[in-house]
Every structure is written in structure tokens, then in C-alpha cells.
Design an enzyme around this catalytic site. Structure first.
Site, PDB file in Angstrom:
ATOM      1  N   ASP A   1       0.842  -1.207   0.000  1.00 36.94           N
ATOM      2  CA  ASP A   1       0.000   0.000   0.000  1.00 36.94           C
ATOM      3  C   ASP A   1       0.877   1.257   0.000  1.00 36.94           C
ATOM      4  OD1 ASP A   1      -3.042  -0.951   1.433  1.00 36.94           O
ATOM      5  OD2 ASP A   1      -1.320  -2.290   1.517  1.00 36.94           O
TER       6      ASP A   1
ATOM      7  N   THR B   1      -6.990  -4.519   0.777  1.00 33.52           N
ATOM      8  CA  THR B   1      -5.754  -4.959   1.451  1.00 33.52           C
ATOM      9  C   THR B   1      -5.961  -6.306   2.153  1.00 33.52           C
ATOM     10  OG1 THR B   1      -5.191  -2.651   1.775  1.00 33.52           O
ATOM     11  CG2 THR B   1      -3.948  -4.239   3.075  1.00 33.52           C
TER      12      THR B   1
END
Ligand code: AMP
Ligand code: MG
Length: 331
Positions: free
Chosen positions: A46, A127
Site C-alpha cells: 500500500d 488490502t
């Protein structure tokens, strides 16, 4: 294909690079995960994808605003030095000039507030899917005066038929307002136009929804399926990969229900902007659960909307009617 412009070139370069970095990290099986204030995970991927996008944007047009999900605050803590070092080594593969200060500054370019014109990014949308071995996407969109005008989704685990597939290199989807939605293999050159399905029978609708039980309202979903009379098994899936599937006719309906205990209006713009344009330009329809258009002028959240409903268009009214009947809300 969409007409070429410097903005389209930046969009494709950023998402392609992000997808390459995240896929490489995923394949290595070696990434740190931190836990954010809201208990959700954030990984090396990320941070790395957001940092690289911000750096590429600075080269493309330094004045452009980026609104993105992650912040560098946790990386500045001594106990996370290992994670910071891991991100640095990933970003160095693309931008050799990076150091810790630059890295944090690039990530924090994403802390801007949305204004009249901005880019909005979820560096790794889904995620939890990335960590679990499920679906995730790299999502980037440009918003002007409340309208999403161009967007791309990098989908490492969807094939050219928009089906989940972990054995191929993934797909890149792009859309521009008025110019359609297009797909190509992540390492290919040939673009193909995307079209939503022609399914008009709600009983046969292929419905997708969040994989994570905590992002869902299962009782409400079950009641909706009953009301629609749907007899096809639903497909739980992480991220805007759900929008991607629908844009290519591989699913027909997507309910994003406000999960139990979460207030309406809590949806983040980076979780929907890119996917919404791709579905609309493929001929589909995107509104909230009351049939209102998504309002991207309210800041980082869709504060004026309740949940999201995505469809091929033909099933939209039936899906809205089912929601109204089940919740007893006046439409
Ligand atoms: P999905 O994979 O479709 O479930 O969506 C993932 C994205 O939605 C993540 O960015 C989450 O932050 C956000 N999200 C959706 N519902 C929730 C929830 N109930 N609590 C926290 N985050 C949520
Ligand atoms: Mg997300």
C-alpha cells in the site's frame, strides 16, 4: 481506444507500475503489515504504490492534487523502522533517488483535501484480500467538479474474461467519460472494449458483495436475495475487482450495503470512484441504495449517499425496489 493525452499516459503509467510492484511483493510472500487506527491492515505494498504514484504525479504535473488512502505517520515511529526500510527497497526499484524523507513526503502528498480537480487513489484496494490471497486492485481516478472523468483499475487476479484467475498476469482496465471502458492484459498492447451483461431476469442475476463479513450486512443481503428471487449463488469478493467483473459482463449486480454498526455516508471515495466510471462507460449504472447518484463533492467520503448499488442497468430498478421493500424505506 481512448484518445491519448498526458493525463491518460500518467494514469496508465501509475496503475501499471503500481500493479507490477504489488504483484512482485505478493509473489515474494515477504511484506510487513501494520494495523491502522480503525483496526484495518496496511502493508508495504500500500505504502510503496502510493509513494510511487505521488512521485510520478509530481513529474507529470507538480500542481495536481492527490487524495489517497495512506499516511506516513506510522512509518515515522522507531518501532516501524523495519517496514520503512522494506518500502524503501521496493520503491528504489522504480525511483533510485528515494530516501526516507522523500518517501514519507511522497506518501503524504496523498493527504490533500479533495477540491474542484483532483486524483483519487486507493493504492491497494482490498488490502485484506491482498493479505489473504484474495482479490485486490490498484485504483486511480481523476475527478473534476464532482465528475469522475477518467479512471483505471489494475486487477492482478482477473483474466481477460474478468474472471478470478491467479495463473495469469492480470488485467488493466481504463475508462474516460464519453469514450468507453477498455481492457488489456497487464503486459499486453491490444485494447478491447468492455460491455456490461444483458441479463434482465433478477432471478438469474449473478450478484457480488464484500468477502469480509465485517464489511457486510448478511441479514439484509439474504432478505434482498429472497425478495429478488435470485437462485444463483452469490460471489463474495474483495475490492473494486467487483466493479471490474461487472463492467465486462461477468456479473450483473453488486450490492454495497452499509455494514451493521457503520453509519450511512461512511464510504470512502477511493473505494468507488475508479470502478464507478468503468462500469458506467461499459453501459452499466451506479447509484446509492436509494437511487441517488454518487456525490463526489462531499470530501473524502460519500457523505451524502447510503451504500452503493451497481448494475448492468437492466436490473437496477428491480434491485432498488427490492431494497425499498426490504428496508421499508420510502423511495
Ligand atoms: P471490500 O473489499 O469491497 O469489502 O471493500 C474494501 C474497502 O471498503 C476497504 O477500503 C475498507 O476500508 C472499506 N470498508 C467497507 N466496509 C467497511 C467496514 N464496515 N468497516 C471498515 N471498512 C470498510
Ligand atoms: Mg480500499
Amino acid at each position: 481506444m481512448i484518445s491519448d493525452s498526458p493525463d491518460i499516459q500518467f494514469l496508465l503509467q501509475a496503475v501499471t507500475t503500481g500493479m507490477r510492484l504489488s504483484s512482485r511483493l505478493e509473489a515474494s510472500g515477504d511484506w510487513d503489515t501494520l494495523v491502522k487506527h480503525d483496526a484495518s491492515p496496511v502493508t508495504v505494498a500500500d505504502f510503496a504504490v502510493q509513494a510511487v504514484t505521488a512521485a510520478l504525479l509530481a513529474k507529470h504535473n507538480d500542481g495536481d492534487v492527490l487524495v489517497a488512502e495512506e499516511s506516513s505517520a506510522a512509518l515515522r515511529l522507531p518501532e516501524n523502522a523495519h517496514t520503512l526500510a522494506a518500502i524503501l527497497s521496493v520503491v528504489k526499484q522504480v525511483l533510485p533517488e528515494v530516501d526516507a524523507e522523500k518517501l514519507c513526503a511522497w506518501i503524504d502528498r496523498g493527504a490533500s483535501e479533495p477540491g474542484e480537480r483532483f486524483w483519487v487513489m486507493d493504492p491497494i484496494d482490498g488490502t485484506k484480500g491482498f493479505v489473504r490471497g484474495g482479490q485486490y486492485v490498484v485504483a486511480l481516478a481523476r475527478v473534476e467538479n464532482g465528475d469522475v472523468v477518467m479512471s483505471a483499475l489494475g486487477c492482478p487476479h482477473l483474466n481477460q474474461q474478468l474472471q478470478p484467475d491467479r495463473d495469469i498476469g492480470g488485467s488493466l482496465l481504463v475508462a474516460a467519460r464519453g469514450e468507453g471502458s477498455w481492457i488489456r492484459p497487464s503486459s499486453g498492447k491490444e485494447w478491447r472494449r468492455l460491455h456490461v451483461s444483458t441479463q434482465s431476469d433478477a432471478r438469474k442475476a449473478r450478484i457480488t458483495h464484500s468477502f469480509e463479513p465485517s464489511h457486510l450486512n448478511q441479514d439484509l443481503l439474504d432478505a434482498l436475495l429472497d425478495t429478488l428471487g435470485t437462485n444463483v449463488e452469490t460471489l463474495p469478493m474483495d475490492s473494486q475487482a467487483k466493479y471490474a467483473m461487472l463492467s465486462g459482463g461477468a456479473s450483473d449486480l453488486l450490492y454495497r450495503l452499509t455494514s451493521t454498526g457503520r453509519p450511512p455516508g461512511a464510504e470512502c471515495i477511493w473505494d468507488h470512484a475508479a470502478g464507478a466510471l468503468i462500469v458506467e462507460e461499459a453501459g452499466g449504472c451506479v447509484t446509492d441504495l436509494h437511487g441517488e447518484p454518487l456525490d463526489f463533492t462531499q470530501g473524502k467520503r460519500l457523505a451524502a449517499n447510503t451504500g452503493v448499488l451497481v448494475s448492468n442497468g437492466l436490473l437496477h430498478q428491480a434491485a432498488l425496489d427490492a431494497y425499498r421493500r426490504v428496508t421499508g424505506e420510502a423511495g
